[in-house]
Write an enzyme that holds these catalytic residues in place. Structure first.
Site, PDB file in Angstrom:
ATOM      1  CE1 TYR A  47      -1.947   1.276   4.680  1.00  0.00           C
ATOM      2  CE2 TYR A  47      -1.898   1.119   2.290  1.00  0.00           C
ATOM      3  CZ  TYR A  47      -1.423   1.663   3.470  1.00  0.00           C
ATOM      4  OH  TYR A  47      -0.430   2.595   3.431  1.00  0.00           O
TER       5      TYR A  47
ATOM      6  CG  ASP B   9      -3.817  -6.512   0.145  1.00  0.00           C
ATOM      7  OD1 ASP B   9      -2.923  -7.274   0.569  1.00  0.00           O
ATOM      8  OD2 ASP B   9      -3.734  -5.268   0.228  1.00  0.00           O
TER       9      ASP B   9
ATOM     10  CE  LYS C 224       3.233  -2.857   5.385  1.00  0.00           C
ATOM     11  NZ  LYS C 224       2.715  -2.446   4.133  1.00  0.00           N
TER      12      LYS C 224
HETATM   13  N1  PLP Z   1      -2.040  -3.692   1.471  1.00  0.00           N
HETATM   14  C1  PLP Z   1      -2.009  -3.780   2.807  1.00  0.00           C
HETATM   15  C2  PLP Z   1      -2.903  -4.770   3.498  1.00  0.00           C
HETATM   16  C3  PLP Z   1      -1.159  -2.956   3.545  1.00  0.00           C
HETATM   17  O1  PLP Z   1      -1.151  -3.060   4.893  1.00  0.00           O
HETATM   18  C4  PLP Z   1      -0.344  -2.018   2.869  1.00  0.00           C
HETATM   19  C5  PLP Z   1       0.556  -1.113   3.607  1.00  0.00           C
HETATM   20  O2  PLP Z   1       0.502  -1.017   4.810  1.00  0.00           O
HETATM   21  C6  PLP Z   1      -0.417  -1.951   1.468  1.00  0.00           C
HETATM   22  C7  PLP Z   1      -1.266  -2.810   0.800  1.00  0.00           C
HETATM   23  C8  PLP Z   1       0.409  -0.968   0.689  1.00  0.00           C
HETATM   24  O3  PLP Z   1       1.726  -1.386   0.594  1.00  0.00           O
HETATM   25  P1  PLP Z   1       3.014  -0.428   0.497  1.00  0.00           P
HETATM   26  O4  PLP Z   1       3.066   0.330   1.792  1.00  0.00           O
HETATM   27  O5  PLP Z   1       4.140  -1.390   0.307  1.00  0.00           O
HETATM   28  O6  PLP Z   1       2.802   0.472  -0.662  1.00  0.00           O
END
Ligand code: PLP
Length: 410
Positions: free
Chosen positions: A118, A191, A216
């Site tokens: 990400y 993650d 998500k």
């Molecule tokens: N990790 C992944 C795989 C993501 O897709 C995202 C956001 O799209 C995040 C972390 C970050 O999360 P947040 O948008 O809730 O801060």
């Protein structure tokens, strides 16, 4: 009740939300409160020592969510050994990531990051942690030798894994990477946003910390931004220098930083995420069913050059995914024959798939990672192809999703 011994859906519905002892309410209320009456100065809050004092440090609605997340990821609950887990809920996925980085790394330390992840994670590592003296090396995580080469013995504290990755759906072998990280004296952080605890349990495979953007699939309805860290309760940071004299226990360090940094989930947001978790098992099954139908359609389409989905036998990570995932998830990326212009046209033309960032909600979304979610990594090792389209396949009727893509690709 010890929910540990129950199946996933039972844990998701009940862990953390026992009926309220005073009212019988079957759902934990939203404790919209900042402070709590104390029994005496510096004394126990409710005579039992289990009460609350201030909602940054702890709030009953947040506790309910944290207990549920811990029950879903704990190795002891998913056949991965006797260890339990502790969970911590945050205001966003990135707030959770920032907290784990600062809990485990100090200036002069090093971490290995995926060369496909990400974009916001990479931006946090490179442009926020970097200027504070934390160094990083991007590595292709499906190549174990590349990860071994990226580790700096004595300096690498964390190997950061995303699997499947956003947006290229790469797969990394969690158990093998845990071995490499631990051998080097580092911790493995995974993650698990794309897979969710329903499809994959990294702690049971040897990871030390799991990260979620609960925005998500965990929340699941595109109505909340949140994050979480879940830690094996026996995870220990084997180094003693650095971080604020908190001690070697990883859960202890993260608990300290959650309160000291303060980016916690508010009560209503915590309540929404927990409500989402209660249906995670059934939603994920349908996300996977629909994604499989969409993949089948895309594979036969003449304007599609390549379909990226770990469930495909030709996907380079398929065997590893089969070993460590229950099914292959609701995210699909594909590359179109006509380059960036065609990719942008697909994103413009869909009607059932909504053009938008984020993923994991009940509604299907389409996006162009190069110009949207991953625009911040343009020019870096994490730049993504311009002809790439990413789909978050929702819970609508699969026939409608396929008809929509057919029109958009025509
Ligand atoms: N990790 C992944 C795989 C993501 O897709 C995202 C956001 O799209 C995040 C972390 C970050 O999360 P947040 O948008 O809730 O801060």
């Amino acid at each position: 009740m010890n929910w540990d011994r129950k199946g996933f859906a039972t844990r998701a519905i009940h862990a953390g939300s026992e009926p309220d002892p005073s009212t019988g309410a079957v759902v934990t209320p939203i404790y919209q409160v900042s402070t709590y009456k104390q029994d005496g100065v510096g004394g126990l809050r409710n005579g039992l020592g289990t009460g609350y004092e201030y909602s940054r440090s702890g709030n009953p609605t947040r506790t309910a969510l944290e207990e549920c997340l811990a029950a879903l990821e704990a190795p002891s609950a998913s056949g991965g050994g006797p260890a339990g887990a502790r969970a911590f809920a945050f205001a966003s996925g990135l707030a959770a990531e920032d907290t784990v980085l600062r809990s485990l790394l100090a200036p002069g330390d090093h971490l290995v990051v995926p060369d496909d992840a990400y974009g916001g994670t990479y931006r946090l590592v490179a442009r926020v942690a970097g200027p504070w003296g934390v160094e990083h090396t991007p590595a292709h995580l499906s190549d174990l030798d590349a990860v071994r080469a990226a580790v700096r013995p004595g300096r690498t504290r964390v190997v950061w894994v995303e699997t499947p990755t956003n947006p290229l759906l790469g797969v990394a072998d969690i158990a093998a990477l845990a071995g490499i990280a631990h051998e080097a004296g580092a911790l493995l952080v995974v993650d698990n946003t794309f897979a969710t605890p329903y499809l994959q349990n990294p702690l049971a495979l040897g990871a030390d910390v799991v990260v979620h953007s609960t925005t998500k699939y965990c929340g699941g309805h595109s109505d909340v931004v949140g994050g979480a860290l879940v830690v094996r309760d026996d995870a220990v940071a084997p180094w003693t220098d650095g971080v604020g004299q908190v001690g070697p226990g990883v859960a202890e360090r993260i608990g300290f930083h959650q309160n000291a940094m303060g980016a916690v989930a508010g009560p209503f947001d915590a309540w929404l995420v927990q409500r989402g978790l209660k249906t995670l098992a059934v939603r994920m099954e349908r996300h996977c069913d629909n994604a499989e139908r969409v993949v089948e359609f895309l594979l036969g389409h003449p304007r599609v050059r390549q379909v990226l989905y770990p469930g495909l036998p030709e996907h380079p990570g398929h065997d590893v995914a089969q070993k460590q995932m229950r099914r292959f998830g609701g995210m699909i990326s594909f590359r179109v024959v006509g380059g960036e212009e065609d990719a942008l046209n697909v994103c413009k033309r869909t009607e059932v798939f909504t053009l938008g960032e984020s993923l994991g909600g009940v509604e299907s979304l389409v996006e162009h990672p190069g110009r949207m979610t991953h625009a911040s990594v343009a020019g870096s090792a994490l730049e993504v192809p311009a002809d790439l389209v990413r789909l978050s396949v929702g819970l609508e009727d699969a026939d409608d999703l396929i008809a929509d893509l057919k029109t958009a690709l025509a």
